[in-house]
Each structure stands twice: as structure tokens, then as C-alpha cells.
Design a protein around this motif. Structure first.
Motif, PDB file in Angstrom:
ATOM      1  N   UNK A  40      -8.292 -23.596   8.859  1.00 34.93           N
ATOM      2  CA  UNK A  40      -9.500 -23.447   9.666  1.00 34.93           C
ATOM      3  C   UNK A  40     -10.743 -23.386   8.787  1.00 34.93           C
ATOM      4  N   UNK A  41     -10.662 -22.670   7.688  1.00 32.85           N
ATOM      5  CA  UNK A  41     -11.815 -22.559   6.783  1.00 32.85           C
ATOM      6  C   UNK A  41     -12.220 -23.925   6.241  1.00 32.85           C
ATOM      7  N   UNK A  42     -11.230 -24.764   5.946  1.00 33.25           N
ATOM      8  CA  UNK A  42     -11.522 -26.115   5.450  1.00 33.25           C
ATOM      9  C   UNK A  42     -12.181 -26.953   6.534  1.00 33.25           C
ATOM     10  N   UNK A  43     -11.624 -26.892   7.748  1.00 33.61           N
ATOM     11  CA  UNK A  43     -12.188 -27.655   8.868  1.00 33.61           C
ATOM     12  C   UNK A  43     -13.611 -27.184   9.175  1.00 33.61           C
ATOM     13  N   UNK A  44     -13.826 -25.879   9.140  1.00 35.35           N
ATOM     14  CA  UNK A  44     -15.152 -25.329   9.430  1.00 35.35           C
ATOM     15  C   UNK A  44     -16.175 -25.779   8.392  1.00 35.35           C
ATOM     16  N   UNK A  45     -15.758 -25.865   7.129  1.00 33.10           N
ATOM     17  CA  UNK A  45     -16.676 -26.298   6.063  1.00 33.10           C
ATOM     18  C   UNK A  45     -17.160 -27.720   6.283  1.00 33.10           C
ATOM     19  N   UNK A  46     -16.366 -28.496   7.014  1.00 33.08           N
ATOM     20  CA  UNK A  46     -16.725 -29.883   7.304  1.00 33.08           C
ATOM     21  C   UNK A  46     -17.258 -30.045   8.723  1.00 33.08           C
ATOM     22  N   UNK A  47     -17.561 -28.908   9.400  1.00 36.48           N
ATOM     23  CA  UNK A  47     -18.057 -28.917  10.783  1.00 36.48           C
ATOM     24  C   UNK A  47     -17.129 -29.734  11.672  1.00 36.48           C
ATOM     25  N   UNK A  48     -15.820 -29.477  11.520  1.00 41.76           N
ATOM     26  CA  UNK A  48     -14.817 -30.234  12.254  1.00 41.76           C
ATOM     27  C   UNK A  48     -14.584 -29.720  13.667  1.00 41.76           C
ATOM     28  N   UNK A  49     -13.466 -30.155  14.259  1.00 38.43           N
ATOM     29  CA  UNK A  49     -13.157 -29.847  15.659  1.00 38.43           C
ATOM     30  C   UNK A  49     -11.866 -29.035  15.755  1.00 38.43           C
ATOM     31  N   UNK A  50     -11.860 -28.099  16.692  1.00 42.69           N
ATOM     32  CA  UNK A  50     -10.689 -27.259  16.952  1.00 42.69           C
ATOM     33  C   UNK A  50     -10.458 -27.211  18.456  1.00 42.69           C
ATOM     34  N   UNK A  51      -9.185 -27.330  18.866  1.00 40.29           N
ATOM     35  CA  UNK A  51      -8.820 -27.175  20.276  1.00 40.29           C
ATOM     36  C   UNK A  51      -7.910 -25.966  20.406  1.00 40.29           C
ATOM     37  N   UNK A  52      -8.238 -25.108  21.349  1.00 39.75           N
ATOM     38  CA  UNK A  52      -7.372 -23.975  21.687  1.00 39.75           C
ATOM     39  C   UNK A  52      -6.779 -24.263  23.054  1.00 39.75           C
ATOM     40  N   UNK A  53      -5.466 -24.405  23.112  1.00 39.19           N
ATOM     41  CA  UNK A  53      -4.781 -24.752  24.358  1.00 39.19           C
ATOM     42  C   UNK A  53      -4.202 -23.503  25.001  1.00 39.19           C
ATOM     43  N   UNK A  54      -4.656 -23.207  26.219  1.00 39.86           N
ATOM     44  CA  UNK A  54      -4.191 -22.036  26.940  1.00 39.86           C
ATOM     45  C   UNK A  54      -5.330 -21.114  27.285  1.00 39.86           C
ATOM     46  N   UNK A  55      -5.550 -20.899  28.577  1.00 37.49           N
ATOM     47  CA  UNK A  55      -6.672 -20.076  29.014  1.00 37.49           C
ATOM     48  C   UNK A  55      -6.284 -18.673  29.415  1.00 37.49           C
ATOM     49  N   UNK A  56      -5.125 -18.188  28.914  1.00 35.22           N
ATOM     50  CA  UNK A  56      -4.757 -16.790  29.125  1.00 35.22           C
ATOM     51  C   UNK A  56      -5.525 -15.892  28.187  1.00 35.22           C
ATOM     52  N   UNK A  57      -5.158 -14.634  28.148  1.00 33.94           N
ATOM     53  CA  UNK A  57      -5.899 -13.681  27.319  1.00 33.94           C
ATOM     54  C   UNK A  57      -5.867 -14.055  25.846  1.00 33.94           C
ATOM     55  N   UNK A  58      -4.710 -14.515  25.346  1.00 33.15           N
ATOM     56  CA  UNK A  58      -4.611 -14.879  23.932  1.00 33.15           C
ATOM     57  C   UNK A  58      -5.517 -16.051  23.600  1.00 33.15           C
ATOM     58  N   UNK A  59      -5.525 -17.072  24.455  1.00 25.64           N
ATOM     59  CA  UNK A  59      -6.367 -18.236  24.220  1.00 25.64           C
ATOM     60  C   UNK A  59      -7.840 -17.894  24.251  1.00 25.64           C
TER      61      UNK A  59
END
Length: 413
Positions: A160-179
Motif C-alpha cells: 500500500x505504501x508503494x502504491x500510495x507513493x505513486x498516487x495509485x488506485x485501491x479497491x476495498x470489496x465489501x461494505x460491511x463493518x470491516x470494509x
């Protein structure tokens, strides 16, 4: 205190004699519920000839409720199970429970670097819990990350730190409390990310309208994009495919939806429901094998208002109740049925905000809710590390149940 499987003839150096009259209790799983059950039961039976052994694959205690913080790059305390158990009289066996023989009353354990051992029991507390099921959608197991253990969550945080440094994209799948909690935590920690939260159902559907509105305002403030009402049909190496064919770009995908439990109980012939949960009677004993007690996510627990769903809020009371019930039974006292009612739905939204929806016993939303700084303090109070509570439980009875449900649980199931 042992950390390896022992045979029937081997005994730890604890508080019991290990003689022919010793009552042997084995606890499978050293999560929130298993640890509380073992420590509380040890204190309540300290004057009896009882031997308690807890089995877990890892020597580290995992704070499952806070894995989203690890995923966002935060460090949690490295709490070791043997150290937590020190002075309790509970013996720790590090290894995987590979099978149960309910007729012979034995558990077979594959120990860490020590081969296979056998544990006999007079009573078994089954606390193996649940994990996120990444096999329900093609590609999820291959291309998505889960929060099932701290090592995986930590490796995710590094990527995640590497992706964030490149202003990349992240998908979180699941709209429950954990997601929801994971999406908010990551977005707050890395504001330059392009993060999308994907849910097939309305976010915060279990909350009241005003609490749900606050939840969405915070997600807006954190810049979390949402795809709501869309099911994920496939996870690709660099994207998530939705039911309508849309591709959501994802340099990293976090999978938080779907639940599976250990197949150990079903494989042993213990009666389970369609999901693999052990079917229990009103005293949380297996209906097919009464000397097996199921607690937490592993148990199909019914109350008059319906079936309990797996959360720490309900799991810890089942652990405390089972410890107390076994102790009462060994002392020849009457055991009353388990009663439980929900009290709240606490959701963290990063480190600076949260929303607490207070509920009725059946977990439907009540009139009151809490937001902002007060909610953050409330959430931290109920979701902070349970280790201090475990330590205190060695000395006194610690209350872990907020509600017994009142009239809603006095009716016959």
C-alpha cells in the motif's frame, strides 16, 4: 509453559496433579473468545482438579478487530500468548488442530516443528472462529488481499505504501463493518490514493438514517469513492469487475466480504448448520456431543429474537458464559440458559471520527447514535486491546456483556 503438542501421558507443570481424576478441558483457538474462556475458567476452577490446555497455531495474540489499522500501516503491540497466560495455570500448545475424534474424546494436533501430538479431553471448548472467504468470487484468492492474519495485513501495508507513493488506485470489496473501517483508515492515512469502496448493499444499512448520513459524510470528506448496489464478479490483477461489466481500476484489492469457518467440526461428525457452525442448545453445548461447547463465530446461537451473528460484542459473552457454566457444572450447581442482546454498532472512521449506532436487542437500530470525538473515544474503549481484560480476569470476574436483551430474550426460543 509448554508450546508443543504433548501426548496423553505428558503433563505440564501447572496447578493440577494430572492424576486419573483430573478433569481435562481443551480449548481450540486462542482468539478473543478462546483466551477469555480459558483464563476465566482457570480462575473459577483453581481449587478443583482441572487441567486446561489451549491450542493455537501462532504464539502471537491477534487483535482481529484492529487488522484494518495494520493494513493502513499502523503497528500494534506484539502480545505473546504464553506471556498473557503466565500465572493463569493454562497450558499453551502451539500447533494446528487437524482433527477431532468426539467418540474417543481426542484432538489431534500438528505442532510447530514438533510433529503430531494427541490431546485427550473430558470437555472441549471450540473457539476456532471465522475468516474472510476469498473463494466466493473468481480471482479474489489470487489477486486480492484479506485481513485474516497480521502477517498478511502487514504485507498489504507495505504494498500500500508503494502504491500510495505513486498516487495509485485501491479497491476495498465489501461494505460491511470491516470494509467500511478499512476504507476509512486507508483513505485517512494516504489522502493521495484513489480509493473505491465496493458494496452490493447499502453502506451502513444496519444503522439508522442519521448515523448512516454521518457515515457517508465522513467517507466524502476522506475522498472515498463508492460503488453501491454492485456485486463483484471477478478480481483481476489490476482491476475489479462488477456485475454490469464495469472495471474498477485497482493496483491493490482488499477483500473483506464473505465468511467461512473451519471444517473441523463438520468433518468430525459434530452437528453443524449449513454454514458449518456448531448447532448448540440453550447452554451453548453441542446438540450432538454435549461435552463440546461452541463459542463466538463457531456457534449457531439462537435467542428468542433470532440467531446471533458473529461479532466480538456477542462472542465475548459466549466465552464468559461458557467458562462460568463449566465451573458451575463441576461444582454441582445449576446452569441457566445463555441470554444475550445487542447494545451498539461501533464503527471507526479513521483515527479522527467514528459513528456509534445504539441498537435494540435484535441489533436493529435504536433512536440514539454518537459521532465525532465522543464516538472515537467510545469506540476505542470497546475495541482496544483485550489483553488488560485478560490480565484482570486472572484475579476477578470481569463483565464483558453490555446487555442480556431484557424482555426480548426471556421468551422461549
Amino acid at each position: 509453559m509448554s508450546t508443543a503438542p504433548r501426548s496423553d501421558s505428558m503433563r505440564g507443570g501447572g496447578r493440577v496433579t494430572g492424576g486419573p481424576t483430573t478433569h481435562r478441558i481443551v480449548v481450540l483457538g486462542a482468539g478473543y473468545t478462546g483466551m477469555l474462556a480459558a483464563i476465566r475458567l482457570a480462575r473459577r476452577t483453581r481449587k478443583l482438579d482441572v487441567e486446561i490446555t489451549i491450542v493455537n497455531p501462532s504464539a502471537r495474540f491477534t487483535e482481529r478487530l484492529r487488522m484494518h489499522q495494520v493494513a493502513a500501516g499502523q503497528e500494534l503491540a506484539d502480545n505473546r500468548i504464553p506471556e498473557i497466560l503466565a500465572g493463569s495455570g493454562v497450558e499453551f500448545v502451539q500447533g494446528w488442530a487437524t482433527s477431532i475424534d468426539p467418540e474417543a474424546q481426542r484432538v489431534y494436533v500438528d505442532g510447530t516443528g514438533t510433529g503430531t501430538g494427541t490431546l485427550r479431553y473430558d470437555e472441549l471448548i471450540y473457539a476456532l472462529g471465522s475468516s474472510t472467504d476469498a473463494d466466493i468470487v473468481p480471482g479474489a484468492a489470487d489477486h486480492a488481499w484479506t485481513l485474516n492474519d497480521p502477517r498478511t495485513a502487514h504485507r498489504f501495508s507495505e504494498h500500500l505504501a508503494v502504491v500510495a507513493a505513486e498516487a495509485g488506485t485501491v479497491a476495498v470489496c465489501g461494505g460491511g463493518l470491516t470494509g467500511i473501517e478499512a476504507a476509512a483508515e486507508i483513505a485517512e492515512s494516504y489522502p493521495g490514493l484513489h480509493l473505491t469502496l465496493i458494496s452490493s448493499t447499502e453502506l451502513g444499512a444496519m444503522m439508522g438514517e442519521r448515523a448512516r448520513a454521518h457515515l457517508n459524510r465522513v467517507l466524502d470528506r476522506l475522498g472515498v469513492a463508492r460503488k453501491v448496489g454492485q456485486a463483484v464478479t471477478k478480481v483481476l490483477p489490476d482491476a475489479v469487475e462488477l456485475a454490469d461489466g464495469e472495471l474498477v481500476s485497482a493496483d491493490l484489492t482488499l477483500w473483506t466480504t464473505g465468511v467461512r469457518v473451519s471444517p473441523l467440526a463438520a468433518q468430525a461428525g459434530i452437528e453443524t448448520d449449513a454454514r458449518g457452525l456448531i448447532v448448540v442448545d440453550p447452554t451453548l453445548r453441542s446438540v450432538s456431543h454435549p461435552n463440546i461447547h461452541a463459542i463466538g463465530d463457531a456457534a449457531a446461537v439462537r435467542q428468542a429474537w433470532g440467531q446471533i451473528h458473529g461479532t466480538c460484542q456477542s462472542g465475548m459473552p459466549t466465552a464468559a458464559y461458557t467458562a462460568d457454566s463449566i465451573a458451575r457444572q463441576l461444582k454441582g450447581k445449576t446452569v441457566k440458559p445463555f441470554r444475550f442482546g445487542y447494545f451498539h454498532q461501533p464503527v471507526s472512521l479513521g483515527r479522527k471520527d467514528a459513528v456509534i449506532q445504539f441498537t435494540k436487542a435484535d441489533d436493529t437500530p435504536g433512536r440514539f447514535y454518537l459521532t465525532g470525538r465522543a464516538a472515537v473515544l467510545y469506540k476505542e474503549g470497546v475495541s482496544s486491546s483485550p489483553v488488560p481484560s485478560f490480565e484482570l480476569s486472572k484475579k476477578m470476574t470481569v463483565s464483558v456483556q453490555l446487555s442480556k436483551g431484557g424482555k426480548a430474550t426471556r421468551r422461549t426460543v
